[in-house]
Write a protein that holds these residues in place. Structure first.
Motif, mmCIF file in Angstrom:
data_model
loop_
_atom_site.group_PDB
_atom_site.id
_atom_site.type_symbol
_atom_site.label_atom_id
_atom_site.label_comp_id
_atom_site.label_asym_id
_atom_site.label_seq_id
_atom_site.Cartn_x
_atom_site.Cartn_y
_atom_site.Cartn_z
ATOM 1 N N ARG A 120 20.662 -23.055 29.794
ATOM 2 C CA ARG A 120 21.970 -22.410 30.160
ATOM 3 C C ARG A 120 23.034 -22.431 28.687
ATOM 4 N NH1 ARG A 120 26.335 -21.394 33.488
ATOM 5 N NH2 ARG A 120 28.201 -22.431 33.150
ATOM 6 N N ALA A 121 22.959 -23.558 28.179
ATOM 7 C CA ALA A 121 23.615 -23.736 26.944
ATOM 8 C C ALA A 121 23.141 -23.081 25.837
ATOM 9 C CB ALA A 121 23.923 -25.390 26.613
ATOM 10 N N VAL A 122 22.052 -23.055 25.594
ATOM 11 C CA VAL A 122 21.574 -22.365 24.428
ATOM 12 C C VAL A 122 21.425 -20.576 24.195
ATOM 13 C CG1 VAL A 122 19.579 -22.008 22.975
ATOM 14 C CG2 VAL A 122 20.327 -24.228 23.662
ATOM 15 N N ALA A 123 21.263 -20.247 25.783
ATOM 16 C CA ALA A 123 21.064 -18.915 25.916
ATOM 17 C C ALA A 123 22.065 -18.012 25.199
ATOM 18 C CB ALA A 123 20.841 -18.346 27.388
ATOM 19 N N PRO A 124 23.302 -17.993 25.366
ATOM 20 C CA PRO A 124 24.343 -17.116 24.839
ATOM 21 C C PRO A 124 24.426 -17.208 23.151
ATOM 22 C CG PRO A 124 25.538 -18.815 26.076
ATOM 23 C CD PRO A 124 23.989 -19.471 26.034
ATOM 24 N N GLY A 125 23.684 -17.995 22.497
ATOM 25 C CA GLY A 125 23.566 -18.181 21.066
ATOM 26 C C GLY A 125 22.694 -17.269 20.542
ATOM 27 N N ALA A 126 22.907 -17.015 19.162
ATOM 28 C CA ALA A 126 21.943 -16.137 18.411
ATOM 29 C C ALA A 126 20.604 -16.875 18.066
ATOM 30 C CB ALA A 126 22.771 -15.834 17.087
ATOM 31 N N LEU A 127 19.615 -16.187 18.025
ATOM 32 C CA LEU A 127 18.295 -17.057 17.670
ATOM 33 C C LEU A 127 18.252 -17.659 16.188
ATOM 34 C CD1 LEU A 127 15.541 -14.445 18.997
ATOM 35 C CD2 LEU A 127 16.071 -16.741 19.798
ATOM 36 N N ASP A 128 19.304 -17.173 15.405
ATOM 37 C CA ASP A 128 19.349 -17.944 14.053
ATOM 38 C C ASP A 128 20.109 -19.069 13.892
ATOM 39 O OD1 ASP A 128 21.564 -16.244 13.980
ATOM 40 O OD2 ASP A 128 21.331 -15.786 12.089
ATOM 41 N N ASP A 129 20.385 -19.572 15.252
ATOM 42 C CA ASP A 129 21.315 -20.880 15.154
ATOM 43 C C ASP A 129 20.573 -21.975 15.812
ATOM 44 O OD1 ASP A 129 23.902 -19.828 14.644
ATOM 45 O OD2 ASP A 129 24.411 -19.279 16.708
ATOM 46 N N TRP B 185 2.405 -29.810 18.459
ATOM 47 C CA TRP B 185 2.464 -30.461 17.417
ATOM 48 C C TRP B 185 2.711 -29.216 16.182
ATOM 49 C CZ3 TRP B 185 1.749 -35.499 14.861
ATOM 50 C CH2 TRP B 185 2.180 -36.535 16.041
ATOM 51 N N PRO B 186 1.608 -28.092 16.146
ATOM 52 C CA PRO B 186 2.034 -27.263 15.276
ATOM 53 C C PRO B 186 3.364 -26.375 15.011
ATOM 54 C CG PRO B 186 -0.095 -27.176 16.338
ATOM 55 C CD PRO B 186 0.621 -27.927 17.033
ATOM 56 N N LEU B 187 3.805 -26.364 16.430
ATOM 57 C CA LEU B 187 5.360 -25.848 16.517
ATOM 58 C C LEU B 187 6.124 -26.688 15.688
ATOM 59 C CD1 LEU B 187 5.297 -24.441 20.246
ATOM 60 C CD2 LEU B 187 5.348 -23.301 18.074
ATOM 61 N N LEU B 188 6.282 -28.015 16.030
ATOM 62 C CA LEU B 188 7.329 -28.774 15.425
ATOM 63 C C LEU B 188 6.941 -28.861 13.898
ATOM 64 C CD1 LEU B 188 7.365 -31.686 18.154
ATOM 65 C CD2 LEU B 188 9.009 -29.783 17.713
ATOM 66 N N ALA B 189 5.948 -29.090 13.434
ATOM 67 C CA ALA B 189 5.424 -28.944 12.059
ATOM 68 C C ALA B 189 6.006 -27.790 11.330
ATOM 69 C CB ALA B 189 4.038 -29.105 11.807
ATOM 70 N N ALA B 190 5.751 -26.578 12.174
ATOM 71 C CA ALA B 190 6.273 -25.207 11.458
ATOM 72 C C ALA B 190 7.782 -25.358 11.348
ATOM 73 C CB ALA B 190 5.535 -23.966 12.397
ATOM 74 N N THR B 191 8.471 -25.882 12.533
ATOM 75 C CA THR B 191 9.835 -25.902 12.626
ATOM 76 C C THR B 191 10.585 -26.723 11.415
ATOM 77 O OG1 THR B 191 9.832 -25.741 14.798
ATOM 78 C CG2 THR B 191 11.796 -26.425 13.851
ATOM 79 N N ALA B 192 9.865 -27.901 11.075
ATOM 80 C CA ALA B 192 10.223 -28.542 9.898
ATOM 81 C C ALA B 192 10.003 -27.907 8.408
ATOM 82 C CB ALA B 192 9.437 -30.117 9.931
ATOM 83 N N ILE B 193 8.831 -27.176 8.606
ATOM 84 C CA ILE B 193 8.578 -26.565 7.251
ATOM 85 C C ILE B 193 9.454 -25.333 6.987
ATOM 86 C CG2 ILE B 193 6.684 -25.123 5.993
ATOM 87 C CD1 ILE B 193 4.390 -26.875 7.387
ATOM 88 N N ALA C 189 16.021 -16.323 12.080
ATOM 89 C CA ALA C 189 15.498 -16.446 13.454
ATOM 90 C C ALA C 189 14.225 -17.010 13.408
ATOM 91 C CB ALA C 189 15.127 -14.721 13.545
ATOM 92 N N MET C 190 13.335 -17.002 12.232
ATOM 93 C CA MET C 190 11.906 -17.606 12.616
ATOM 94 C C MET C 190 12.296 -19.106 12.886
ATOM 95 S SD MET C 190 9.049 -18.345 9.516
ATOM 96 C CE MET C 190 9.876 -19.777 8.765
ATOM 97 N N THR C 191 13.249 -19.663 12.190
ATOM 98 C CA THR C 191 13.125 -21.355 12.565
ATOM 99 C C THR C 191 13.880 -21.365 13.759
ATOM 100 O OG1 THR C 191 15.063 -21.417 11.008
ATOM 101 C CG2 THR C 191 13.234 -22.085 10.074
ATOM 102 N N GLY C 192 14.781 -20.541 14.165
ATOM 103 C CA GLY C 192 15.625 -20.635 15.529
ATOM 104 C C GLY C 192 14.502 -20.401 16.770
ATOM 105 N N VAL C 193 13.386 -19.559 16.453
ATOM 106 C CA VAL C 193 12.540 -19.405 17.508
ATOM 107 C C VAL C 193 11.466 -20.527 17.380
ATOM 108 C CG1 VAL C 193 10.715 -17.642 18.058
ATOM 109 C CG2 VAL C 193 12.761 -16.874 17.637
ATOM 110 N N LEU C 194 11.256 -20.809 16.397
ATOM 111 C CA LEU C 194 10.110 -21.868 16.297
ATOM 112 C C LEU C 194 10.676 -23.253 16.786
ATOM 113 C CD1 LEU C 194 8.591 -21.600 12.739
ATOM 114 C CD2 LEU C 194 7.242 -21.248 14.938
ATOM 115 N N GLU C 195 12.089 -23.612 16.634
ATOM 116 C CA GLU C 195 12.661 -24.644 16.966
ATOM 117 C C GLU C 195 12.823 -24.781 18.703
ATOM 118 O OE1 GLU C 195 16.909 -27.179 16.751
ATOM 119 O OE2 GLU C 195 17.095 -25.220 16.639
#
Length: 191
Positions: A23-32, A142-150, A159-165
């Motif tokens: 609910r909190a995140v849904a209104p935000g942009a994917l790159d946030d 684990w791959p998702l978290l590693a990809a987010t950090a990278i 948008a890429m890091t926002g979606v991965l996060e």
């Protein structure tokens, strides 16, 4: 029997907390970053904080009921998760190396990373102890978290890091709830 009730409480609390975060995140942009939802002035900062505090409590209940090597990283994650909800980032959640951060941003980011990382470590410990569900969760999370950090370091905000996060955090919340459900089905220990 009491441990099953605690695990069931953790499962329900984790699911509700996850929904509060959605609910909190849904209104935000994917790159946030997800944490931007907790900044005062956003549409649902109270939902964000309640969701984070609920996940801290979920991890604490699981640490208490698990009584294995899995409990240690969960127990240490609790204050990190709670602190990340108490100390919000500044507007925009600026992170290095591409943005100028404040001490508040760095404290929030550090406690958030430690909280998520410790949950991921608990997931790995549960997989090592034989939990098939946790093995699958490790394979996904684990791959998702590693990809987010990278992505945060190599690309920065986008948008890429926002979606991965978001995907990595969803996987962590699903594991917490799923692991709690698993503990409700475990036969009671006899001493």
């Amino acid at each position: 029997m009491a441990s099953r009730a605690v695990a069931a409480t953790a499962a329900v609390l984790g699911a509700i907390s996850g929904l509060l975060l959605v609910r909190a995140v849904a209104p935000g942009a994917l790159d946030d970053y997800v944490s931007a939802s907790g900044v005062p002035g956003q549409p649902h900062p109270a939902s964000y904080r309640l969701g984070i505090y609920g996940l801290a409590l979920t991890a604490g209940l699981l640490a208490w009921v698990t009584r294995s090597i899995v409990a240690l990283p969960l127990a240490v994650a609790v204050p990190m998760i709670a602190l990340s909800g108490s100390v919000t980032c500044t507007p925009g959640c600026p992170l290095p190396p591409y943005e100028q951060s404040t001490a508040q941003d760095l404290l929030h980011a550090t406690t958030s990373i430690l909280g998520v990382g410790l949950c991921a470590l608990a997931m790995l410990a549960a997989a090592w102890r034989g939990s098939r569900f946790s093995r699958i969760a490790v394979f996904v999370t684990w791959p998702l978290l590693a990809a987010t950090a990278i992505g945060i370091v190599a690309v920065g905000r986008g948008a890429m890091t926002g979606v991965l996060e978001r995907l990595g955090l969803v996987a962590c919340v699903v594991w917490l709830v799923g692991f709690a459900v698993h503990l409700t089905r475990r036969p009671p220990s006899h001493g």
